[in-house]
Scaffold this active site. Sequence first.
Site, PDB file in Angstrom:
ATOM      1  N   SER A 187      -6.649   2.741  -3.559  1.00  0.00           N
ATOM      2  CA  SER A 187      -5.425   3.512  -3.723  1.00  0.00           C
ATOM      3  C   SER A 187      -5.736   4.935  -4.180  1.00  0.00           C
ATOM      4  O   SER A 187      -6.398   5.682  -3.459  1.00  0.00           O
ATOM      5  CB  SER A 187      -4.492   2.779  -4.693  1.00  0.00           C
ATOM      6  OG  SER A 187      -3.207   3.352  -4.694  1.00  0.00           O
ATOM      7  N   HIS A 387      -0.162  -3.899  -1.170  1.00  0.00           N
ATOM      8  CA  HIS A 387      -1.058  -2.941  -1.827  1.00  0.00           C
ATOM      9  C   HIS A 387      -2.028  -3.639  -2.775  1.00  0.00           C
ATOM     10  O   HIS A 387      -3.204  -3.298  -2.819  1.00  0.00           O
ATOM     11  CB  HIS A 387      -0.214  -1.918  -2.590  1.00  0.00           C
ATOM     12  CG  HIS A 387      -0.917  -0.622  -2.844  1.00  0.00           C
ATOM     13  ND1 HIS A 387      -1.284   0.231  -1.826  1.00  0.00           N
ATOM     14  CD2 HIS A 387      -1.326  -0.029  -3.997  1.00  0.00           C
ATOM     15  CE1 HIS A 387      -1.875   1.304  -2.343  1.00  0.00           C
ATOM     16  NE2 HIS A 387      -1.920   1.164  -3.645  1.00  0.00           N
TER      17      HIS A 387
END
Length: 417
Positions: A187, A387
């Site tokens: 990320s 995610h």
Amino acid sequence: MRRMSKVIILCVVIQLAPVSALFGFGSLWDWLKLPDPEPVIVPDEMHMNASELATSKGFPYETHSVTTEDGYILQLHRIPHGRYNKNFIGSRPVALLQHGLLNSANIWMLNSPDQSLPFLLADAGVDVWLGNNRGNTYSKKHITLDPGQNAFWDFCWDEMAKYDLPAEINYILSQTGNDQLYYVGYSQGTAIGFAKFSEDQELAKKVKHFLALAPVAHVGFMTSALRLLVPFSGEIQTFLNIFGGGAVDADPRKVRKLSNLMYSGMDDDQKMQGLSSIVGDMNGRSINKSKIDVYNAQCVSSTSAKTLMQWAQGIKSNQFQHFDYGANENHWKYGQRKPPLYYPSNIKVPVAIFTGGKDTLSDPTDVSWLLSQINVTHHVNVPWHNHLGLVIGYDAKYFVYPTLISIITGRTWKPDK
């Protein structure tokens, strides 16, 4: 309905805590009148630090400190070898794992040894280092500043790319004697890699392969809760005032206590719904429901409000850019009225990309733009991962890690059944 209201409140708190309310409240912790957390006597995984998460599973562990050029003291964690290969003869590949926004090194080590990437790498013969960006739980020291001062929190992810990343990489190489390492970003950890390696070719030469999990650069199509901050991203002081001056100081003990309070009386499925509303779809195929309390307690750490603001600016502008201080301040700082852009197309490092089909933060449209800019050696997409699934999904060892570990070790790696 009452349970879902509690979940929504918790989601906002976990992402943005401790926020000062817009209408004159003090810190959110004071507003909620939460008592200080009780001391933990016997640690379990909900309360373990990085050292305990590693050693409790039988792995060696070291703590290292490195000081950045601008004075922040970062803590690095090292797992120098696996459980069964201490006496391995020969040089080991070195890997640096860098966490994402509002995370710490803990996020990599929340599953069992056969499901957590650092442990799998160590057992495969890799010298594993876990980074911690400035301001998180393990990196709250500075040579002159104190976390109680707003000046300590006057940074965004630009500084993580400019100062933290080279400090970590250069220190690790000096300690190991290697000329290059493998960089594994997750990320925001990918964003600082894309930013720095596009502007600093000398540092980029020290990276043999860049492995990007849930990559982010352009974020204009992001649909996560960060979009709620976009309306406040135009005025710096207003944005900082929302957070009480600059810190998003999520004390892990208080997050755990608040999590317990909000999830009281809920079963694992209902807790899963709470985490889902933060990071998108969370399905039983990838997430171990029996560890949902551990994930809620350990996935959050501290950062600066400016870091959140930079992401809000990126959503609004749909540009991969430096922090926007406004036209006048930009002219003084950058020599131009608009913030400079980062150009991933300048990156010479080979990049392997790992994405999830249900990722609301690393949107496929944004990822497509990134893929067109860089030298992609591999692209692994797991359609049902969100995610977090790329890091804490128990099936990542089957669909993500074989390619990643094979790249780092230079030999085909397959998980044990």
